[in-house]
Design an enzyme around this catalytic site. Sequence first.
Site, mmCIF file in Angstrom:
data_model
loop_
_atom_site.group_PDB
_atom_site.id
_atom_site.type_symbol
_atom_site.label_atom_id
_atom_site.label_comp_id
_atom_site.label_asym_id
_atom_site.label_seq_id
_atom_site.Cartn_x
_atom_site.Cartn_y
_atom_site.Cartn_z
ATOM 1 N N HIS A 12 36.918 -6.125 -30.242
ATOM 2 C CA HIS A 12 37.079 -7.787 -29.820
ATOM 3 C C HIS A 12 36.338 -8.379 -28.280
ATOM 4 C CE1 HIS A 12 40.430 -9.149 -33.148
ATOM 5 N NE2 HIS A 12 39.088 -8.223 -33.683
ATOM 6 N N ASP A 43 31.921 -15.588 -41.099
ATOM 7 C CA ASP A 43 32.028 -15.163 -40.010
ATOM 8 C C ASP A 43 30.665 -14.468 -40.807
ATOM 9 O OD1 ASP A 43 33.232 -13.235 -39.202
ATOM 10 O OD2 ASP A 43 35.062 -13.295 -40.540
ATOM 11 N N ASP A 53 29.373 -11.215 -33.844
ATOM 12 C CA ASP A 53 29.947 -11.847 -34.594
ATOM 13 C C ASP A 53 31.078 -13.050 -34.289
ATOM 14 O OD1 ASP A 53 32.138 -11.909 -36.315
ATOM 15 O OD2 ASP A 53 33.363 -10.090 -35.687
ATOM 16 N N HIS A 61 39.175 -9.189 -44.801
ATOM 17 C CA HIS A 61 39.672 -10.553 -45.371
ATOM 18 C C HIS A 61 39.824 -11.098 -45.613
ATOM 19 C CE1 HIS A 61 37.983 -12.257 -41.625
ATOM 20 N NE2 HIS A 61 37.266 -11.330 -41.166
ATOM 21 N N HIS A 77 41.008 -15.521 -40.182
ATOM 22 C CA HIS A 77 41.727 -14.552 -41.091
ATOM 23 C C HIS A 77 42.239 -15.679 -42.511
ATOM 24 C CE1 HIS A 77 41.039 -11.064 -37.793
ATOM 25 N NE2 HIS A 77 39.923 -11.776 -38.722
ATOM 26 N N GLU A 119 33.436 -6.536 -44.110
ATOM 27 C CA GLU A 119 32.461 -5.753 -42.941
ATOM 28 C C GLU A 119 32.705 -4.298 -42.519
ATOM 29 O OE1 GLU A 119 34.719 -8.210 -39.826
ATOM 30 O OE2 GLU A 119 36.037 -9.087 -41.126
ATOM 31 N N HIS A 167 38.743 -0.724 -38.077
ATOM 32 C CA HIS A 167 39.654 -1.887 -38.345
ATOM 33 C C HIS A 167 39.346 -1.659 -40.471
ATOM 34 C CE1 HIS A 167 35.816 -3.119 -39.009
ATOM 35 N NE2 HIS A 167 35.031 -2.721 -38.260
ATOM 36 N N GLU A 227 28.652 -7.810 -42.117
ATOM 37 C CA GLU A 227 30.118 -8.358 -41.881
ATOM 38 C C GLU A 227 28.775 -9.864 -43.285
ATOM 39 O OE1 GLU A 227 31.970 -10.307 -39.245
ATOM 40 O OE2 GLU A 227 33.639 -10.518 -41.236
ATOM 41 N N ARG A 252 28.496 -3.089 -36.819
ATOM 42 C CA ARG A 252 29.191 -3.927 -37.706
ATOM 43 C C ARG A 252 27.887 -4.704 -39.633
ATOM 44 N NH1 ARG A 252 33.417 -4.825 -35.447
ATOM 45 N NH2 ARG A 252 32.295 -7.208 -35.398
ATOM 46 N N ASP A 258 45.393 -29.992 -15.156
ATOM 47 C CA ASP A 258 46.034 -31.103 -16.145
ATOM 48 C C ASP A 258 44.858 -31.252 -17.661
ATOM 49 O OD1 ASP A 258 43.740 -31.971 -14.376
ATOM 50 O OD2 ASP A 258 44.401 -34.034 -14.677
ATOM 51 N N TYR A 267 31.747 2.905 -35.083
ATOM 52 C CA TYR A 267 31.095 2.585 -33.550
ATOM 53 C C TYR A 267 31.787 4.701 -32.919
ATOM 54 C CZ TYR A 267 33.045 -1.983 -36.027
ATOM 55 O OH TYR A 267 32.857 -2.789 -36.888
HETATM 56 MN MN LIG Z 1 35.137 -11.207 -40.288
#
Ligand SMILES: [Mn+2]
Length: 438
Positions: free
Chosen positions: A243, A271, A260, A354, A361, A384, A350, A408, A406, A40, A388
Amino acid sequence: MRKPADNIEIFARRRRLLAERAKGSAIIIPSHPEMIRNNDVHHPYRQDSNLFYLTGWEEPESIFVFRPGQTPETVMFVRPKDIERETWDGFRYGPEGCAREFKIDKTYLITDFDKEITELLKPVDRVYYRFNIDDGFDRKLMSILEGVRRSHGRSGRGNLPVMDSWELIGELRYLKTADDIELMRRACRVTARAHVDVMKATKPGVSEKKLLGVFLASIYAQDADREGYGSIVASGANACTLHYVFNDQVCKDGDLLLIDAGAEVRYYTGDITRTYPVNGKFTTAQRKVYDRVLAIQKELCAVAKPGIPFKWLQDRTIECLTDAMIELGLIKVPRTEAIERLLFKKYYPHGVSHYIGLDVHDTGLYQVGGEARKLEPGTAFTIEPGLYIPADDKDAPEELRGIGIRIEDDVVITATGCENLTSEAPKEVSELEALVGR
Ligand SMILES: [Mn+2]
């Protein structure tokens, strides 16, 4: 519950812009459904981005109907006041509170929607709605539209056309106004400061979870509403999982940390990604990769201006990163061949950017009239690039294996160039080495 936004006029200004594009229509936006987490317990509630964008209204079980040029123009269906429920779940505005505080022309109980909606749709020539978010509501709307068709009799009007509300409102949200940019600056500043707090707390032996806690403590202390998306706190080779969501390892001496994470403030999100050494000092091998990614990232920040196709950013990144991969000994064929055969995808899978706004996004078309969209003042997006190198990659020089980087930032295009909204988060090697663990 919080009062409506600091400046309720923002929402009326947005509705006026939307009205210019949608005269004669009705736009129907149900609130985001509530989601069960387990048994619940519900997931924390967040309003549908479009509904919030146009009204500032945050309650679930609501429907907003906007009819540009008609009377009433703004109509909201909401939950009743209910003292007993409010004891459990908190304050509700009810129809009167919604009309008064949110300046909505006409408000009803949500249970009156079926009874009232047909009359509201009779005078309009088209409806904007997004199908396939809530199946139950889709079916309800189909039967309502059938009722409207019947009510017109054999008048030659037929079915009301239904257009995509997300594209309509998405194009408006795509172009950030001065109001929007001011809110984005806030979200990005909060995000940048939280990244600095994480940098200071990073040292060998600290867990990724603890650093996530530092980030969250910092954004909440700065009055953020929540994370803008699931934070990624990835040490060592975890950075190569794009991710990575476990955030449950211990940061080791000699590894890099990739974080990130973004704060959401009044529904706008920052971001930012930063990558830096856990012990505060880059190794020679880490520098080799970091310097190249940083150089590309800075070049893109420097050249972004009106007129450049959005797609060009990705093309340019692929060229530069492929060159870097060749120099680093990751790829052993010439640039043209590496790009043709998509070999770069192994190390850079990637996109470089974006759009960003209420959704991390964010909305907005990538092609207009079949052509790649060009940047224009008010376009907000991330920059970004990343590289890798999997820990088990036998093709890579051994010293580079397991390095994932990365960097960004979030920018918005101005009349002549772009404004970096996240420049408060350091990315230069000397700045990072002076901050991390201090
Ligand atoms: Mn991003």
